[in-house]
Motif scaffolding. Sequence first.
Motif, PDB file in Angstrom:
ATOM      1  N   PHE A 196     -20.505 -11.518 -40.277  1.00 33.91           N
ATOM      2  CA  PHE A 196     -20.704 -10.584 -39.155  1.00 33.91           C
ATOM      3  C   PHE A 196     -19.354 -10.056 -38.679  1.00 33.91           C
ATOM      4  O   PHE A 196     -18.322 -10.696 -38.817  1.00 33.91           O
ATOM      5  N   ASP A 197     -19.391  -8.838 -38.113  1.00 32.71           N
ATOM      6  CA  ASP A 197     -18.175  -8.192 -37.603  1.00 32.71           C
ATOM      7  C   ASP A 197     -17.918  -8.622 -36.170  1.00 32.71           C
ATOM      8  O   ASP A 197     -18.847  -8.804 -35.375  1.00 32.71           O
ATOM      9  N   TRP A 198     -16.650  -8.754 -35.845  1.00 32.20           N
ATOM     10  CA  TRP A 198     -16.228  -9.155 -34.496  1.00 32.20           C
ATOM     11  C   TRP A 198     -14.940  -8.408 -34.197  1.00 32.20           C
ATOM     12  O   TRP A 198     -14.145  -8.168 -35.109  1.00 32.20           O
ATOM     13  N   VAL A 199     -14.733  -8.014 -32.966  1.00 33.34           N
ATOM     14  CA  VAL A 199     -13.495  -7.284 -32.661  1.00 33.34           C
ATOM     15  C   VAL A 199     -12.789  -7.905 -31.451  1.00 33.34           C
ATOM     16  O   VAL A 199     -13.415  -8.225 -30.451  1.00 33.34           O
ATOM     17  N   TYR A 200     -11.503  -8.133 -31.624  1.00 35.97           N
ATOM     18  CA  TYR A 200     -10.621  -8.534 -30.520  1.00 35.97           C
ATOM     19  C   TYR A 200      -9.905  -7.272 -30.058  1.00 35.97           C
ATOM     20  O   TYR A 200      -9.338  -6.547 -30.876  1.00 35.97           O
ATOM     21  N   VAL A 201      -9.936  -7.009 -28.752  1.00 36.08           N
ATOM     22  CA  VAL A 201      -9.435  -5.727 -28.248  1.00 36.08           C
ATOM     23  C   VAL A 201      -8.228  -5.968 -27.341  1.00 36.08           C
ATOM     24  O   VAL A 201      -8.341  -6.672 -26.327  1.00 36.08           O
ATOM     25  N   ASP A 202      -7.089  -5.389 -27.697  1.00 34.16           N
ATOM     26  CA  ASP A 202      -5.926  -5.516 -26.815  1.00 34.16           C
ATOM     27  C   ASP A 202      -6.162  -4.689 -25.548  1.00 34.16           C
ATOM     28  O   ASP A 202      -6.964  -3.757 -25.543  1.00 34.16           O
ATOM     29  N   ILE A 203      -5.463  -5.037 -24.481  1.00 32.02           N
ATOM     30  CA  ILE A 203      -5.763  -4.449 -23.163  1.00 32.02           C
ATOM     31  C   ILE A 203      -5.541  -2.937 -23.142  1.00 32.02           C
ATOM     32  O   ILE A 203      -6.317  -2.199 -22.533  1.00 32.02           O
ATOM     33  N   ASN A 204      -4.514  -2.431 -23.832  1.00 31.77           N
ATOM     34  CA  ASN A 204      -4.281  -0.973 -23.834  1.00 31.77           C
ATOM     35  C   ASN A 204      -5.412  -0.232 -24.516  1.00 31.77           C
ATOM     36  O   ASN A 204      -5.874   0.816 -24.045  1.00 31.77           O
ATOM     37  N   THR A 205      -5.881  -0.777 -25.642  1.00 32.03           N
ATOM     38  CA  THR A 205      -6.997  -0.162 -26.365  1.00 32.03           C
ATOM     39  C   THR A 205      -8.258  -0.194 -25.517  1.00 32.03           C
ATOM     40  O   THR A 205      -9.020   0.780 -25.465  1.00 32.03           O
ATOM     41  N   LEU A 206      -8.478  -1.313 -24.819  1.00 28.57           N
ATOM     42  CA  LEU A 206      -9.645  -1.418 -23.937  1.00 28.57           C
ATOM     43  C   LEU A 206      -9.558  -0.395 -22.806  1.00 28.57           C
ATOM     44  O   LEU A 206     -10.543   0.280 -22.490  1.00 28.57           O
ATOM     45  N   GLN A 207      -8.372  -0.278 -22.195  1.00 26.55           N
ATOM     46  CA  GLN A 207      -8.220   0.671 -21.081  1.00 26.55           C
ATOM     47  C   GLN A 207      -8.469   2.112 -21.546  1.00 26.55           C
ATOM     48  O   GLN A 207      -9.107   2.892 -20.845  1.00 26.55           O
ATOM     49  N   ASN A 208      -7.993   2.435 -22.734  1.00 22.05           N
ATOM     50  CA  ASN A 208      -8.230   3.792 -23.272  1.00 22.05           C
ATOM     51  C   ASN A 208      -9.723   4.034 -23.522  1.00 22.05           C
ATOM     52  O   ASN A 208     -10.251   5.107 -23.209  1.00 22.05           O
ATOM     53  N   ALA A 209     -10.403   3.027 -24.067  1.00 24.17           N
ATOM     54  CA  ALA A 209     -11.846   3.163 -24.328  1.00 24.17           C
ATOM     55  C   ALA A 209     -12.610   3.302 -23.011  1.00 24.17           C
ATOM     56  O   ALA A 209     -13.559   4.090 -22.903  1.00 24.17           O
ATOM     57  N   GLY A 214     -16.022   6.443 -18.812  1.00 25.59           N
ATOM     58  CA  GLY A 214     -16.416   6.435 -17.404  1.00 25.59           C
ATOM     59  C   GLY A 214     -16.203   5.125 -16.660  1.00 25.59           C
ATOM     60  O   GLY A 214     -16.792   4.908 -15.603  1.00 25.59           O
ATOM     61  N   PHE A 215     -15.350   4.254 -17.208  1.00 27.03           N
ATOM     62  CA  PHE A 215     -15.054   2.988 -16.541  1.00 27.03           C
ATOM     63  C   PHE A 215     -13.608   2.950 -16.037  1.00 27.03           C
ATOM     64  O   PHE A 215     -12.698   3.470 -16.691  1.00 27.03           O
ATOM     65  N   ASN A 216     -13.404   2.305 -14.904  1.00 26.47           N
ATOM     66  CA  ASN A 216     -12.075   1.830 -14.536  1.00 26.47           C
ATOM     67  C   ASN A 216     -11.903   0.467 -15.191  1.00 26.47           C
ATOM     68  O   ASN A 216     -12.865  -0.301 -15.290  1.00 26.47           O
ATOM     69  N   CYS A 217     -10.673   0.147 -15.613  1.00 23.76           N
ATOM     70  CA  CYS A 217     -10.412  -1.143 -16.254  1.00 23.76           C
ATOM     71  C   CYS A 217      -9.200  -1.780 -15.582  1.00 23.76           C
ATOM     72  O   CYS A 217      -8.088  -1.261 -15.670  1.00 23.76           O
ATOM     73  N   GLU A 218      -9.441  -2.881 -14.901  1.00 20.19           N
ATOM     74  CA  GLU A 218      -8.372  -3.564 -14.168  1.00 20.19           C
ATOM     75  C   GLU A 218      -8.045  -4.884 -14.864  1.00 20.19           C
ATOM     76  O   GLU A 218      -8.928  -5.695 -15.128  1.00 20.19           O
ATOM     77  N   LEU A 219      -6.766  -5.076 -15.177  1.00 24.52           N
ATOM     78  CA  LEU A 219      -6.317  -6.352 -15.732  1.00 24.52           C
ATOM     79  C   LEU A 219      -6.252  -7.360 -14.590  1.00 24.52           C
ATOM     80  O   LEU A 219      -5.516  -7.158 -13.626  1.00 24.52           O
ATOM     81  N   ILE A 220      -7.045  -8.420 -14.663  1.00 19.53           N
ATOM     82  CA  ILE A 220      -7.084  -9.420 -13.578  1.00 19.53           C
ATOM     83  C   ILE A 220      -6.007 -10.482 -13.782  1.00 19.53           C
ATOM     84  O   ILE A 220      -5.172 -10.706 -12.919  1.00 19.53           O
ATOM     85  N   ILE A 221      -6.036 -11.163 -14.926  1.00 19.03           N
ATOM     86  CA  ILE A 221      -4.973 -12.115 -15.246  1.00 19.03           C
ATOM     87  C   ILE A 221      -4.754 -12.150 -16.755  1.00 19.03           C
ATOM     88  O   ILE A 221      -5.665 -11.875 -17.534  1.00 19.03           O
ATOM     89  N   SER A 222      -3.526 -12.509 -17.119  1.00 22.45           N
ATOM     90  CA  SER A 222      -3.205 -12.733 -18.529  1.00 22.45           C
ATOM     91  C   SER A 222      -3.119 -14.230 -18.761  1.00 22.45           C
ATOM     92  O   SER A 222      -2.649 -14.981 -17.900  1.00 22.45           O
ATOM     93  N   GLY A 223      -3.596 -14.658 -19.927  1.00 21.02           N
ATOM     94  CA  GLY A 223      -3.541 -16.071 -20.270  1.00 21.02           C
ATOM     95  C   GLY A 223      -2.211 -16.424 -20.921  1.00 21.02           C
ATOM     96  O   GLY A 223      -1.278 -15.616 -20.958  1.00 21.02           O
TER      97      GLY A 223
END
Length: 237
Positions: A196-209, A214-223
């Motif tokens: 099965f396919d799975w995707v890990y998304v870096d925060i910049n790519t997520l924010q662009n998507a 139509g979403f705001n994307c807020e980084l809450i915390i980094s691990g």
Amino acid sequence: MADVFGTALKDYQNGRYTEDIKTYSSLDEEDVIPVPYLFRTFDEMPKIEQKALKLARGKVLDIGAGAGSHSLYLQEKGIDVTALDNSEGAIAVCKDRGIKSTVLNNVLDYSAEKYDTLLLLMNGIGLAGKLKSLSQFLTHLASLLRPNGQVLLDSSDIVYMFEQDDDGGYWIPDDGTYYGEVKFEMEYKNQKSNPFDWVYVDINTLQNACESNGFNCELIISGEHYDYLAKLTLKEY
């Protein structure tokens, strides 16, 4: 298709734990998912998951609930939570552990109700499968949200899995695919899942998507290891 994941969860729940789930991926040859870890308590969870659970509010849908550890914690806090998973074994274990509201379904096929919080923990955004499917996935999540609802998700930037050169850059294969896309297989007691396919998304790519959908994307915390928790809310037009 064999419910490899669900079988392992049921064995653990019923006192038959003897081995962990093996995973094979396009990134590394073999790894394991320790089954007891899927039954962890709040205190045993990473800070990112603890923070997400503290931010969960209203009517909650726990997407890819697995053994239901996140749902169980929220339910004990008096929160109205539904555990959703497409594994029959996982949902059986959730019920057995006392979770009152469960749904056996793939999230993309589910549209019965709307929620104040959608939880996608343990890299739940990976359910999108491939980067090109992320827009469709986000659009579907939007359809499950009540007004002022939120999506809480964690993921990782897996760039660290690639070789670094002397100036700190990474050798990422230039084959036209996004480096966070991984193909997985699971194995448990000699039973193998379909790939099965799975995707890990870096925060910049997520924010662009998110920006495109139509979403705001807020980084809450980094691990501590390229992982992060993000909160998505719908833009007001």
